[in-house]
Design a protein around this motif. Structure first.
Motif, short mmCIF file in Angstrom:
data_model
loop_
_atom_site.label_atom_id
_atom_site.label_comp_id
_atom_site.label_asym_id
_atom_site.label_seq_id
_atom_site.Cartn_x
_atom_site.Cartn_y
_atom_site.Cartn_z
N ASP A 177 37.03 45.53 36.19
CA ASP A 177 37.50 45.61 34.81
C ASP A 177 36.49 46.43 34.01
O ASP A 177 35.36 45.99 33.79
CB ASP A 177 37.65 44.20 34.22
CG ASP A 177 38.34 44.21 32.86
OD1 ASP A 177 38.03 45.08 32.03
OD2 ASP A 177 39.19 43.32 32.63
N LEU A 178 36.91 47.63 33.58
CA LEU A 178 35.99 48.54 32.90
C LEU A 178 35.57 48.04 31.53
O LEU A 178 34.51 48.42 31.02
CB LEU A 178 36.63 49.92 32.77
CG LEU A 178 36.85 50.67 34.10
CD1 LEU A 178 37.76 51.87 33.89
CD2 LEU A 178 35.51 51.12 34.70
N GLU A 179 36.40 47.20 30.91
CA GLU A 179 36.07 46.68 29.58
C GLU A 179 35.22 45.42 29.68
O GLU A 179 34.20 45.28 29.00
CB GLU A 179 37.35 46.42 28.79
CG GLU A 179 38.13 47.70 28.48
CD GLU A 179 39.40 47.43 27.70
OE1 GLU A 179 39.83 46.24 27.65
OE2 GLU A 179 39.97 48.39 27.14
N ALA A 180 35.64 44.49 30.55
CA ALA A 180 34.92 43.23 30.67
C ALA A 180 33.71 43.34 31.59
O ALA A 180 32.88 42.43 31.65
CB ALA A 180 35.86 42.14 31.18
N LYS A 181 33.61 44.44 32.34
CA LYS A 181 32.52 44.67 33.30
C LYS A 181 32.48 43.57 34.37
O LYS A 181 31.41 43.09 34.75
CB LYS A 181 31.16 44.74 32.58
CG LYS A 181 31.10 45.66 31.39
CD LYS A 181 31.33 47.10 31.78
CE LYS A 181 31.19 48.04 30.57
NZ LYS A 181 31.56 49.43 30.88
N THR A 182 33.65 43.17 34.84
CA THR A 182 33.73 42.14 35.87
C THR A 182 34.35 42.70 37.13
O THR A 182 35.17 43.62 37.09
CB THR A 182 34.56 40.94 35.38
OG1 THR A 182 35.86 41.41 34.98
CG2 THR A 182 33.88 40.24 34.21
N LEU A 183 33.98 42.11 38.27
CA LEU A 183 34.45 42.56 39.57
C LEU A 183 35.11 41.40 40.30
O LEU A 183 34.56 40.30 40.37
CB LEU A 183 33.28 43.09 40.41
CG LEU A 183 33.62 43.70 41.76
CD1 LEU A 183 34.27 45.06 41.59
CD2 LEU A 183 32.35 43.84 42.62
N VAL A 184 36.31 41.65 40.83
CA VAL A 184 37.04 40.64 41.59
C VAL A 184 37.30 41.17 42.99
O VAL A 184 37.86 42.26 43.15
CB VAL A 184 38.37 40.27 40.91
CG1 VAL A 184 39.18 39.33 41.81
CG2 VAL A 184 38.13 39.65 39.55
N LYS A 185 36.90 40.41 43.99
CA LYS A 185 37.22 40.75 45.37
C LYS A 185 38.60 40.19 45.68
O LYS A 185 38.84 38.99 45.52
CB LYS A 185 36.17 40.15 46.31
CG LYS A 185 36.26 40.65 47.74
CD LYS A 185 35.11 40.06 48.58
CE LYS A 185 35.03 40.69 49.95
NZ LYS A 185 33.89 40.13 50.74
N ILE A 186 39.51 41.05 46.11
CA ILE A 186 40.90 40.62 46.27
C ILE A 186 41.03 39.63 47.41
O ILE A 186 41.75 38.62 47.29
CB ILE A 186 41.81 41.84 46.50
CG1 ILE A 186 41.76 42.77 45.29
CG2 ILE A 186 43.24 41.40 46.78
CD1 ILE A 186 42.49 44.08 45.50
#
Length: 733
Positions: free
Chosen positions: A138-147
């Motif tokens: 997420d470029l705005e929240a700066k969060t990463l989710v591994k699918i």
């Protein structure tokens, strides 16, 4: 599909332009001593051209992004550039081990460009399919989710970017990125039996797509295909590997006349978690799905087994009703393309050969044709898309000649056609998302690939981006001969031809003739573009005193429907007649030694060269066949039956043109080559040909490359193969 080494398809929905960079570099002979090309030069990459990186237009149409890899630092970054200035304006994302952002090999944005899908640890399955570990950043929240912790296939973000659908072990899932809740849509997936959401082997190879699920416009529904391959025969290949024992690799492969997978369409409603089958009237194939602008309206292309009756269907997801928008029939077959585009009001753009040449048409919401947008004795060769703001359509065509390409635009009313590219050769365009700009990739036999930025409104040049002038200067030191284009009158047709003669050509001398061809339906080998890797090899042979020529016979493309489809039900008849007659006519020329004529080809071209040396044994003294089909009974349903119908319906068409049945006619020198792990054209083809030659007591040469697929590459494999072929030519022609 029986492949030559060719094209990358650019669709209107994905503004990705992949510029291929492995081309022949043609130097101009000089008076000074010139060095000859070597195979080590060719396969060591000595003549690779500089190329543009893969770029993706951003939604504003004024910027694009590029994946830049820093091998020294072990990082990857998505950098943003301005079209107008070509300057870097920022980095949107960079891998950072400390922050937990892995190094990624590809990326894809959500529709609003606030999220980006990242691919890591990617491994191939077949030609187009891949497995990998994927993340959403997420470029705005700066969060990463591994699918998923597992290697999955075809992850695809919903239109809002809040969910991602994917396939794992033949079942369809979606992950809610907000709640982290994982939903399993199907549960019956099983290897070599049931596939949900991705295609089987034959669809992937012949209909050229893998992802068989689509989000609707508001992300409330998923449409997907289910493949039941229970009745499809299984093919087994031995894998030799490095271990003590080889092992079999088994997969479902429907050969001509055998059972295909039973394919069905299903709709999944996210709110109710219910799946509903859609009754399409039992079509044999469902080669395309695409949601229309309305969230409840799905377009489906369905076609019969003979592939000569195509229906464009509209499915109403709200009530399950199905209506026919368009039906196209052909005495031979109807091509499947990605050219369907729905306008804002769900009128649609369609391409068809129904007037004898491939052209663009506009249809109303009800499917009725409103206007033919292009017309003439030439072909639309690529459809780039529709600009809703300016109401213009962009396409590539052969209007300036069948061996060249130019880029054009025309209004949605079929008026105001503009030629946007200049210079004889091959132009291919990559447009910005709003069709403000395009990058023209141009080459010809005289000009190595160059890339220029243009305004899409009129084609005016904005800036030159990249050329290969320095490489061209460097290669002036090498011995190269130019391709000479012409036509040859063969069997009542004017066929496109090129010929390459030695630098010191003397019309009073005799030279051996070596023909190259591919000849598959709709293909083209004679074209005015920069040279591919096989041309390097041809130049090497020319420097040894050979004349190399190539003739596109009947059945090849870009000269109209009738020229292309004349080979229907008789693959290998008219094409072979044309190559034999072309060789005979060329051998009548004073500078050709009629007693030294050879031919070679790969894949379909290997099928052709095998037939030519057998049926044309009074004309050809030598042939090389790489990865050839030797009987269409051994090849897959979709490709083969499109042109041949089934063996049960057309046994003579299959057998009368199979080189296996003419092995006893071999007189000249013959080299057979195959990869043992060819999942496409099975090594069975070559083994059966070998057995036929043995039983006919005919001498021949052959080579099998262990665990190599249809491309026969990896490590020194290509170098070894071309060394072998070169030696065979020099000793036998």
């Amino acid at each position: 599909m029986i492949h030559s080494l060719r094209h990358t398809t650019i669709t209107a929905s994905v503004r990705t332009f992949l510029l291929l960079g492995f081309f022949l570099i043609l130097g101009t002979p000089t008076a000074t001593a010139q060095q000859k090309i070597t195979l080590e030069d060719i396969w060591g990459g000595a003549f690779r051209t500089e190329r543009m990186e893969v770029l993706r237009s951003m939604a504003d149409g004024q910027h694009y992004t590029v994946l830049n890899q820093d091998r020294d630092q072990g990082t990857s970054a998505i950098d943003k550039y301005a079209y107008q200035t070509q300057e870097l304006v920022g980095t949107l994302l960079k891998s950072d081990a400390a922050a937990g952002i892995p190094k990624f090999s590809s990326y894809r944005f959500s529709e609003d460009e606030t999220k980006v899908l990242l691919a890591t640890e990617v491994e191939p399955v077949f030609r187009r399919s891949r497995l990998g570990i994927y993340y959403v950043y997420d470029l705005e929240a700066k969060t990463l989710v591994k699918i998923s912790e597992n290697k999955i296939q075809e992850p695809t973000l919903s239109p809002a970017g809040d969910k991602v659908g994917f396939v794992w072990e033949n079942n369809l899932y979606y992950l809610d990125l907000t709640s982290q809740e994982l939903t399993q849509v199907t549960s019956d997936g099983e290897r070599n039996r049931i596939i949900n959401g991705v295609t089987d082997w034959v669809y992937e190879e012949e209909f050229a797509f893998v992802r068989a699920f689509e989000w609707n416009s508001d992300g409330t529904r998923l449409a997907f295909l289910r493949f039941d391959e229970s009745e499809v025969p299984e093919f087994s290949m031995d894998v030799y590997g490095d271990d003590l024992y080889p092992f079999p690799y088994n997969f479902k492969y429907p050969k001509a006349g055998e059972a295909n997978a039973d394919v069905s369409l299903h709709l999944y409603d996210l709110a109710s978690a219910r799946t509903s089958p859609v009754d399409l009237g039992n079509p044999h194939y469902i080669p395309r799905l695409e949601w229309m602008h309305h969230k409840d309206h799905l377009s489906v292309q369905a076609i019969n087994r003979h592939q000569n009756d195509l229906k464009l269907l509209k499915v109403n997801a709200a009530d399950g009703s199905v209506t026919t928008l368009l039906e196209e029939k052909d005495a031979a077959y109807v091509d499947i393309t990605d050219n369907l585009t729905f306008l804002e009001d769900d009128r649609f753009i369609w391409t068809s050969e129904k007037d004898g040449f491939n052209h663009i048409y506009l249809h109303g919401q009800d499917g009725k044709q409103q206007i033919q947008l292009t017309s003439g004795p030439w072909e639309v060769t690529s459809y780039y898309g529709y600009d809703p703001k300016r109401k213009r359509i962009f396409y590539q065509s052969t209007e300036q000649g069948s061996i060249v390409r130019d880029v054009y635009s025309i209004t949605v009313k079929g008026k105001g056609k503009k030629r946007l590219t200049q210079g004889a050769g091959t132009h291919s365009a990559s447009f910005s998302a709003d069709f403000s700009y395009f990058i023209d990739a141009f080459s010809s036999v005289e000009t190595p690939p160059m890339y220029t930025l243009h305004k899409a409104s009129d084609g005016s040049l904005v800036k030159e981006l990249l050329n290969n002038n320095s490489l061209k200067e460097k290669l002036a030191n090498y011995e190269f001969s130019p391709k000479e284009f012409s036509t040859l009158e063969v069997n009542g047709n004017s066929l496109n031809m090129y010929m390459i003669k030695p630098v010191d050509f003397d019309p009073n001398k005799e030279y051996p003739l070596f023909l190259y061809q591919y000849s598959g339906p709709g293909s083209q080998s004679v074209s005015n573009r920069w040279y591919a890797s096989n041309d390097y090899w041809h130049e090497l042979l020319v420097s040894e005193g050979y004349i190399v020529a190539c003739v596109d016979g009947r059945g090849t493309g870009l000269k109209g429907r009738d020229f292309k489809k004349v080979t229907q039900k008789e693959l290998g008849k008219y094409e072979v007649e044309d190559q034999i007659e072309a060789a005979r006519l060329l051998s009548e020329r004073a500078y050709i030694d009629a007693d030294r004529t050879g031919i070679w080809g790969w894949s379909y071209g290997g099928f052709m060269s095998s037939n030519c040396i057998l049926k044309g044994n009074e004309v050809f003294e030598m042939a090389i066949a790489v990865a050839p089909v030797t009987s269409w009974r051994f090849y897959d349903t979709i490709y083969t039956e499109r042109y041949m119908q089934t063996p049960q319906e057309n046994p003579s068409g299959y057998d009368d043109n199979s080189p296996i049945f003419f092995a006893d006619q071999l007189k000249g020198k013959y080299l057979l080559v195959h990869g043992s792990a060819d999942d496409n054209v099975h090594v069975q083809n070559t083994m059966r040909m070998i057995e036929a030659l043995v039983q006919a007591n005919k001498p021949f040469d052959w080579a099998i490359y262990p665990d190599k697929n249809h491309g026969i590459y990896g490590g020194n494999t290509r170098l070894h193969l071309y060394n072998k072929m070169t030696k065979f030519v020099l000793e036998n022609l």
